[in-house]
Design a protein around this motif. Structure first.
Motif, mmCIF file in Angstrom:
data_model
loop_
_atom_site.group_PDB
_atom_site.id
_atom_site.type_symbol
_atom_site.label_atom_id
_atom_site.label_comp_id
_atom_site.label_asym_id
_atom_site.label_seq_id
_atom_site.Cartn_x
_atom_site.Cartn_y
_atom_site.Cartn_z
ATOM 1 N N SER A 81 0.855 -1.190 0.000
ATOM 2 C CA SER A 81 0.000 0.000 0.000
ATOM 3 C C SER A 81 0.887 1.235 0.000
ATOM 4 O O SER A 81 1.850 1.324 0.764
ATOM 5 C CB SER A 81 -0.904 0.007 1.236
ATOM 6 N N PHE A 82 0.552 2.186 -0.867
ATOM 7 C CA PHE A 82 1.392 3.361 -1.045
ATOM 8 C C PHE A 82 0.760 4.570 -0.351
ATOM 9 O O PHE A 82 -0.285 5.058 -0.787
ATOM 10 C CB PHE A 82 1.578 3.657 -2.533
ATOM 11 N N PRO A 83 1.379 5.071 0.700
ATOM 12 C CA PRO A 83 0.821 6.225 1.403
ATOM 13 C C PRO A 83 1.072 7.524 0.652
ATOM 14 O O PRO A 83 2.156 7.729 0.083
ATOM 15 C CB PRO A 83 1.578 6.217 2.740
ATOM 16 N N HIS A 84 0.085 8.407 0.634
ATOM 17 C CA HIS A 84 0.302 9.728 0.066
ATOM 18 C C HIS A 84 1.071 10.577 1.090
ATOM 19 O O HIS A 84 1.180 10.199 2.265
ATOM 20 C CB HIS A 84 -1.015 10.376 -0.360
ATOM 21 N N PRO A 85 1.650 11.699 0.676
ATOM 22 C CA PRO A 85 2.580 12.425 1.539
ATOM 23 C C PRO A 85 2.037 12.828 2.898
ATOM 24 O O PRO A 85 2.793 12.885 3.874
ATOM 25 C CB PRO A 85 2.943 13.657 0.692
ATOM 26 N N GLU A 86 0.739 13.097 2.994
ATOM 27 C CA GLU A 86 0.183 13.506 4.281
ATOM 28 C C GLU A 86 0.274 12.407 5.334
ATOM 29 O O GLU A 86 0.140 12.670 6.537
ATOM 30 C CB GLU A 86 -1.278 13.944 4.112
ATOM 31 N N LEU A 87 0.515 11.178 4.909
ATOM 32 C CA LEU A 87 0.597 10.048 5.848
ATOM 33 C C LEU A 87 2.012 9.786 6.347
ATOM 34 O O LEU A 87 2.241 8.817 7.066
ATOM 35 C CB LEU A 87 0.051 8.779 5.185
ATOM 36 N N TRP A 88 2.963 10.651 6.009
ATOM 37 C CA TRP A 88 4.340 10.357 6.398
ATOM 38 C C TRP A 88 4.524 10.215 7.910
ATOM 39 O O TRP A 88 5.355 9.395 8.357
ATOM 40 C CB TRP A 88 5.306 11.410 5.829
#
Length: 208
Positions: free
Chosen positions: A75-82
């Motif tokens: 699953s690839f997180p978008h930047p806000e999920l860092w």
């Protein structure tokens, strides 16, 4: 063309501790021996058509699970999920924590509690997907090869792709690269991708 020494071109000869020049962050979900699920972040990744090649720490729980139960989700997180990714980066599902990891990791059996993320069921493989991630792959391991040092090279075939509607070109199977923003890991820092600067002539989504 003249082969000039790097020093004459203004380059410095350096030896970085790592070579993550800019790779996507992804979250790997696997099945533990007791039927629960493990979740771990990684960033060693490349793809060739429907095959993925992933680099995972040999002494991590993900590698152990994949050698015993060869299914996973990516699953690839978008930047806000860092921040969620970073919270996972210092914990391991291995208990006891391997000696080589003891200085940098602590044990955590519930990775969802640590990260604040949640799971949703997969359709083909046993490991679940990360609900908050807009792009998710279900995959089956085809080969796992010990690499140099502390890493396992995992070759996995993607058997299903899930994408949030807002990152798909309407009426197609194409991810819209202007709508989809992966989190990029570069020399231990997290980045969003910047503005588009060009495209290949074979692109299915080029606008110009």
């Amino acid at each position: 063309m003249t082969n000039q020494p790097a020093s004459e071109l203004g380059h410095l000869t350096i030896r970085p501790k790592m070579l993550y020049v800019g790779t996507p962050v992804f979250l790997v979900s696997t099945v533990n021996a007791d039927g629960t699920f493990n979740l771990a972040p990684a960033s060693s990744y490349w793809a060739l058509e429907q095959m993925l090649v992933l680099g995972l720490e040999t002494d991590g729980q993900s590698a152990r699970n994949l050698l015993e139960r060869p299914e996973l989700t990516v699953s690839f997180p978008h930047p806000e999920l860092w921040p969620a990714v970073e919270r996972l980066a210092s914990v391991t599902g291995r208990h006891p924590v391997p000696a080589a990891k003891a200085e940098r990791y602590r044990h955590a059996s519930d990775k969802l509690e640590v990260s604040g993320l949640s799971f949703e069921p997969s359709e083909i493989v046993a490991p679940p997907r990360v609900r908050e991630c807009k792009l998710q792959f279900e995959a089956s391991v085809r080969r796992a090869t010990p690499g140099l040092g502390e890493y396992l090279m995992v070759e996995a075939e993607v058997v299903r792709v899930h994408a949030a509607p807002e990152i798909v070109v309407p009426g197609t199977d194409h991810v819209d690269p202007n709508a989809w923003h992966p989190t990029i890991y570069s020399f231990r820092h997290y980045f969003d991708i910047g503005a588009e600067v060009g495209w290949r002539s074979t692109s299915d989504t080029a606008s110009g």
